[in-house]
Write an enzyme that holds these catalytic residues in place. Sequence first.
Site, mmCIF file in Angstrom:
data_model
loop_
_atom_site.group_PDB
_atom_site.id
_atom_site.type_symbol
_atom_site.label_atom_id
_atom_site.label_comp_id
_atom_site.label_asym_id
_atom_site.label_seq_id
_atom_site.Cartn_x
_atom_site.Cartn_y
_atom_site.Cartn_z
ATOM 1 N N HIS C 120 13.064 -17.949 23.320
ATOM 2 C CA HIS C 120 13.819 -16.793 23.799
ATOM 3 C C HIS C 120 15.282 -16.955 23.400
ATOM 4 C CE1 HIS C 120 15.565 -14.352 27.359
ATOM 5 N NE2 HIS C 120 15.326 -13.550 26.324
ATOM 6 N N CYS C 139 15.618 -20.755 32.496
ATOM 7 C CA CYS C 139 16.707 -19.794 32.240
ATOM 8 C C CYS C 139 16.243 -18.365 32.472
ATOM 9 C CB CYS C 139 17.221 -19.927 30.819
ATOM 10 S SG CYS C 139 18.122 -21.460 30.530
ATOM 11 N N HIS C 140 15.147 -17.973 31.793
ATOM 12 C CA HIS C 140 14.723 -16.573 31.899
ATOM 13 C C HIS C 140 13.233 -16.425 32.181
ATOM 14 C CE1 HIS C 140 18.234 -16.916 29.178
ATOM 15 N NE2 HIS C 140 18.720 -16.094 30.065
ATOM 16 N N GLY C 141 12.601 -17.523 32.613
ATOM 17 C CA GLY C 141 11.244 -17.427 33.132
ATOM 18 C C GLY C 141 10.124 -17.321 32.122
ATOM 19 N N PRO C 154 9.913 -13.490 28.578
ATOM 20 C CA PRO C 154 10.568 -12.782 27.465
ATOM 21 C C PRO C 154 10.497 -13.483 26.107
ATOM 22 C CG PRO C 154 12.209 -13.853 28.839
ATOM 23 C CD PRO C 154 10.876 -14.111 29.493
#
Lengths: 299, 420, 175
Positions: C120, C139-141, C154
């Site tokens: 990502h 950080c963003h799953g 993501p």
Amino acid sequence: MSLKRSILALTVATGLAAFAVPAFAQDHSHDVETPPKQKWSFSGPFGKFDRAQLQRGFKVYREVCSACHSLELIAFRNLADQGGPEFSAAQAAVIAGEYKVPDAPNDAGEVVDRAARVADYFPKPFPNENAGRAANGGAYPPDLSVMAKARTYERGFPWFLIDIVTQFQEQGPDYVTALLTGYAEKPAHFELPDGSAYNKYFPGNAIKMPPPLSDGRVEYTDGSPATTLQYAKDVTAFLMWTAEPKLEARKRLGFQVMIFLLVFAGLLYFTKKKVWKQVALHPEDLKPRDPAPGEYRPH
Amino acid sequence: MSGHQTYQPRSPFMKWMERRLPIAGLVYSSFIVYPTPRNLNYWWTFGGILSFMLAAQIVTGVILAMHYTPHADMAFKSVEMIMRDVNYGWLLRYAHSNGASMFFIAVYIHMFRGMYYGSYKEPREVLWILGVILYLLMMATGFLGYTLPWGQMSFWGATVITNFFSAFPGIGESLVTLLWGGYSVGNPTLNRFYSLHYLLPFVIAGVVVLHIWALHVVGQNNPAGIEPKTDRDVVRFTPYATIKDAFFMICFSLVFAWFVFYTPNYLGHADNYIPANPAVTPTHIVPEWYYLPFYAILRAIPDKLMGVLALFGSIIILAFLPWLDTSPVRSARYRPLFRQFFWVFVIVCLGLGWLGSKPAEGGYVIASRILTIYYFAHFLIILPILGWVEKTKPLPNSIAESVLHDGVPVGASAPAPAKV
Amino acid sequence: MATNSSAEHSRRDFLYIATGAVAAAGGVAVAVPMIAQMNPDASTIAAGAPIEVNLAPVAEGQVIKVFWRGKPIYINHRTKKEIDAARAVDVAALPDPQPDTARVKQGKDQWLVLVGICTHLGCIPLAHQGSYNGFFCPCHGSVYDTSGRIRSGPAPSNLPLPPYVFLSDTQIRIG
């Protein structure tokens, strides 16, 4: 006219004061000699290193100098660099493998030595400066990486100006070779401190380094004479490369840049002439006339 | 070509823009139709060359800053790593270090040109003083930059120069400690010098804008030293001045390239390839060549405070030149006596430079003293008196006339030099 | 007269074009070192040489992290359960379809070697985390499975594999 002459006289007097008086001021309290000029393959605008000489010089460094002198800025990979001794990558790796360097701390936190890789730098002979001093009668053997550029001698007027044009800049190498071959019996009047040797070219003449080179000390396999002078020249050339590893690339690119700039300057010169031709003045331009409407007026 | 023209935007976008930010119009009037005297010789190209050198130094400097480490233990090595490992690092570093010298060669020619042709005289006093400020800023920047490789000359040069400030009675010691950020030159000193060395070039660029602004208000001086009167005396800046500047800039670059590629260490010192060592002073410590005349003046005077004051005074005195020169005639072309004293002055400056590189002993000191006295006498005695006693040659009627007749005025009735 | 002036014209035009062309070439040539200096220098390239890792101390179920060219490399000694979980997936249904066999060396199914950088935006995913017990990027799953394949979140693609070879059963060379 007489005033003009008196100014000229003043100029001459000033010149004399500036340039003649100091001539008396030169003092020669010791007997340091000017290094003799050597022939170097890397001098001049097309200078290149002699690969065989650099490889021999490396051998001299490795077998003689490296006992006391470090070469901190040089990595084993550099031995295979273009414009250097140009050992093959495999040879450089073999040479690296013959040295030991401290590894990163292992899982137990201990630092153990491992064989060097090409990315490693030449290990130092002494762990720190004090250790170096202790082992060498109080004098620290300096690092040799940029030594060939870190030493010089004065050229004097007018040579220092002529050197710009002739590109003579090998004072450092000349000095290093002279120093290595400049050991001699001390003159009777000279008081040599204990533990020092007499050297004709070393500032102050008393040097802590004992004569490092002697005929036959390093074995050459390419038929070059195994003499002190040859060793000195070879190791100097090697040190010039360590000091200026991009010398060949620099001079090569320099020649290309010079040609480019000369062509460009020539073109600009003729362009400038063409452009200025459009505004050339003719005597009739000086005849008085009324200013045209909107004509330029000084502020 | 006629004189003033105004910018007429043609495209709709430029018309829109010009009403809001007339930058194209500014460029047009300042660098395209700007009238420049037609008799400018090649000595006048050095203003452009200096702008070019400033830009070159900023670009190479910003790049070097990407690779340099400003720490007392790592600075020397990081410079050597730039020379060895960074792609074209040797080129960028040599271009920057020799570029400083080229910058100073150009500024000295620019200054002596201004002195020879009286470019500092009314109404160009402010233009000249801004130039003196630029010169001072350049000296400061050059000095700060020379400390960054952290070799022996860097370290000891920094020590000696900062010790100038210890000459001031009472506050000297604490002033020097303040400059160093310590009790001797060390890592804090290197860090602040690096910061200031990065800052000052942009200050220089700002003052250059003022310098050019002032120039465009009063117009350029010229070898005849008389103001343009008609459009026949001037040509448009572009293409006439630009092509001339460009040609000589490339000629100058040939010299620059010669040093960078063939004798890159000629203008430096061998001692600066020895890492800084606070325990050992080099036997023969000298500044960079461009400070040598002032260094000779400093050492000529046996008193510490007076020596430092004389050094600063020898630069500050330049700012008063417009009022010390009392002659109404600008150009040395029409001042036969001044012309000779000018060349004597040039020789004295070169002599001081040579003496500055010599050890401070014996005859060198005596010679330095004589030349130092002459240096100040040139400004304080010779120039004021010359203005009164000199019989100047008749000035040409116009620049165009001086071009056509190579400086010899036509007609029998040459006017007396007007008080300008 | 007219021919004369037009000949003059073309000569002048040629001169202007030639000068302009040389100036442009010079400008491009000057830009080369200014841009080239941004690329990794010789010491960085030399330091990016291949590294050798001894696998003997890595126990089953353990993940170690080594650095190659400044990038974290995960070496995962997978358990039988983890391998089975990675293989019992409908490959076609994955966001970035790739069978587990293509992500390990043949006959070395237990060794999963990954560049531990989330595809990502470059964070480092945590090992043995997330709903597939593979990797999870905090950080963003983004969630990766036990083969390092993207499963949800993501990130657009699977965790990349570094170039490596087995020198012996317990020694690999990365790079």
